[in-house]
Motif scaffolding. Structure first.
Motif, short mmCIF file in Angstrom:
data_model
loop_
_atom_site.label_atom_id
_atom_site.label_comp_id
_atom_site.label_asym_id
_atom_site.label_seq_id
_atom_site.Cartn_x
_atom_site.Cartn_y
_atom_site.Cartn_z
N MET A 1 0.33 10.15 -10.66
CA MET A 1 1.23 9.33 -9.72
C MET A 1 0.61 9.63 -8.49
N ASP A 2 0.12 8.50 -7.62
CA ASP A 2 -0.27 8.55 -6.42
C ASP A 2 1.04 8.75 -5.41
N ARG A 3 1.19 9.83 -4.78
CA ARG A 3 2.41 9.91 -3.88
C ARG A 3 2.14 9.37 -2.59
N LYS A 4 0.86 9.17 -2.30
CA LYS A 4 0.65 8.94 -0.77
C LYS A 4 0.88 7.17 -0.85
N ASN A 5 0.74 6.32 -1.78
CA ASN A 5 0.95 4.86 -1.80
C ASN A 5 2.19 4.42 -2.47
N LEU A 6 3.38 5.10 -2.62
CA LEU A 6 4.43 4.69 -3.21
C LEU A 6 5.08 3.79 -2.47
N GLU A 7 5.34 2.48 -2.99
CA GLU A 7 6.15 1.66 -2.24
C GLU A 7 7.78 1.94 -2.32
N VAL A 8 8.23 2.39 -3.53
CA VAL A 8 9.79 2.60 -3.78
C VAL A 8 10.02 3.73 -4.49
#
Length: 118
Positions: A1-8
């Motif tokens: 999971m890419d935490r830098k680009n999480l929307e929600v």
């Protein structure tokens, strides 16, 4: 999971909600999968039932699920605060684990945010 680009980030405080965790997880996933990058952050506020065991197993099998566990009950405000402090999403949505909030409302709320509402 890419935490830098999480929307929600979905923040779920809970206490003794073992019967609701899986249905809530499934409802959130059905609502958000393929529409947003997201995480679900469950905060176990000192549960004495099997909630933490269920959350641990869910976390092991689903990278989008994260869990914070309090050693005792500190209350919903503390649980929400911990969830907000550890959330990575640009948008943070708090939802109760008791299934009284409908995850299907989340995309409508996000649409309103995108229209400029806060």
């Amino acid at each position: 999971m890419d935490r830098k680009n999480l929307e929600v980030s979905i923040v779920v405080p809970l206490l003794n909600e073992q019967d609701n965790i899986t249905p809530l997880y499934e409802q959130i996933t059905q609502t958000l999968a393929g529409k947003y990058s997201y995480e679900i952050l469950f905060i176990d506020d000192g549960s004495t039932d099997n909630s933490f065991t269920i959350l641990t197993e869910l976390h092991k099998s689903v990278p989008k699920v994260r869990v914070i566990r309090f050693r005792k009950n500190f209350g919903q405000t503390a649980a929400l605060s911990a969830g907000f402090a550890h959330a990575y999403g640009d948008i943070i949505v708090a939802i109760d684990a008791d299934l009284q909030n409908d995850p299907a409302d989340i995309p409508r709320m996000i649409a309103k945010l995108n229209e400029g509402f806060d």
